[in-house]
Design an enzyme around this catalytic site. Structure first.
Site, PDB file in Angstrom:
ATOM      1  CG  HIS A 171       0.538  22.852  28.281  1.00 52.06           C
ATOM      2  ND1 HIS A 171       1.251  21.692  28.057  1.00 52.06           N
ATOM      3  CD2 HIS A 171      -0.159  23.102  27.125  1.00 52.06           C
ATOM      4  CE1 HIS A 171       0.993  21.264  26.822  1.00 52.06           C
ATOM      5  NE2 HIS A 171       0.147  22.085  26.248  1.00 52.06           N
ATOM      6  CG  ASP A 209      -4.089  18.727  24.220  1.00 54.69           C
ATOM      7  OD1 ASP A 209      -4.979  19.590  24.174  1.00 54.69           O
ATOM      8  OD2 ASP A 209      -2.937  18.894  23.761  1.00 54.69           O
ATOM      9  CG  ASP A 264      -4.397  19.612  20.562  1.00 59.17           C
ATOM     10  OD1 ASP A 264      -4.681  18.488  21.048  1.00 59.17           O
ATOM     11  OD2 ASP A 264      -3.819  20.504  21.210  1.00 59.17           O
TER      12      ASP A 264
HETATM   13 ZN   LIG Z   1      -2.790  20.667  22.892  1.00 65.22          ZN
END
Ligand SMILES: [Zn+2]
Length: 308
Positions: free
Chosen positions: A125, A162, A245
């Site tokens: 991110h 992810d 995740d």
């Molecule tokens: Zn994540």
């Protein structure tokens, strides 16, 4: 296959507030899963601290300075609503990108075919000039540029499974056609980017999934968008932004993958690494917040990389 595994105790000293999902116990759960005898042959290496100058491969000096200045002498400080730093976070972050760069050196210099890095904080991110989403510096982006600058790689592919879109990696490589960035992720979900029409210089490939999607939708998207683009791009190195995740147990998202899906995707990427990259594959831990789901998924991913 020679697989190296990097981690370091300093990663446990990057502290986040009580109840924060991105916590040291994530790495403890992974370590525990790797105590099983099937991992006895894993080549474990202590992660080295990275050269801060390599941060500038992906971020301006102003970003480096801002993060450095935010590190508190004690307690926990925030650099963003979700992103915290503690006294040892600078050293942890340098060691996270240090391990990513060392992994690239290993696969180009023949010390390993593939490498898994279990580090914190994660990176995908982190945009050029902005820390967010638990991430300070973009480890995958720095590693990709390190491969280009130090080892002469012309084309690097970053594959990000992810469950959150890697807005940071997309931002850094937006106008850079020498890096292919492919992401499967839930949409809508944090951080909100990652629509199909976001293509940058033509080498950004987003394959969003819908809440409730599972194995079939993931594999279809991975096959028809990610692997297809990878085959056309023919990279010199594959870097995986390996977040776990999208596992059905994860509390932060609604995608229902199992560890078998990560096993399958790992195998597909290894096949391409063999075909295009002389096996060079570097996998970097990103998210994954259910300790059991994370541990079993990482163990499955590593077993697949060991087996070849
Ligand atoms: Zn994540």
């Amino acid at each position: 296959m020679t697989l190296r595994f990097y981690t370091h105790p300093i990663y446990l000293e990057h502290l986040t507030p009580e109840g924060h999902p991105e916590r040291p116990d994530r790495l403890r759960a992974i370590e525990k899963a790797l105590e099983h005898e099937v991992f006895a042959g894993l080549e474990r290496v202590e992660a080295p601290e990275g050269d801060p100058d390599t941060i500038l491969y992906a971020h301006p000096q102003s970003h480096l300075d801002r993060i450095h200045a935010a590190i508190p002498e004690e307690g926990i400080a925030r650099v963003d609503a979700d992103t915290a730093v503690s006294p040892k976070s600078w050293q942890a972050a340098l060691t996270a990108l240090g391990a990513a760069n060392a992994a690239v050196d290993d696969v180009f210099e023949g010390r390993a075919d593939n490498v898994f890095v279990a580090a914190r904080p994660p990176g995908h991110h982190a945009e050029k000039d902005r820390a967010m989403g638990f991430c300070l510096f973009n480890n995958a982006a720095i590693a990709a540029r390190h491969a280009q600058r130090k080892h002469g790689a012309e084309r690097v592919a970053v594959i990000d499974w992810d469950v959150h879109h890697g807005n940071g990696t997309q931002d850094i490589f937006w106008d850079d056609a020498s890096v292919l960035y492919c992401s499967t992720h839930q949409m809508p979900l944090y951080p909100g980017t990652g629509a199909k029409h976001e293509t940058g210089a033509g080498t950004i490939v987003n394959a969003p999934l819908s809440p409730g999607d599972g194995s079939a939708a993931f594999r279809e998207a991975f096959r028809t968008r990610v692997l297809k683009s990878l085959d056309e791009f023919a990279p010199d190195l594959i870097v995986i932004s390996a977040g776990f995740d999208a596992h059905h147990r994860d509390p932060l998202a609604e995608i229902n993958l199992t560890e078998d899906d990560f096993d399958w995707a790992t195998g597909e990427l290894m096949e391409r690494a063999g075909r295009f990259c002389d096996d060079r594959l570097v996998s970097l831990l990103e998210g994954g917040y259910d300790l059991q789901g994370l541990a079993v998924s990482v163990a499955t991913h590593i077993r697949r990389m060991m087996k070849g």
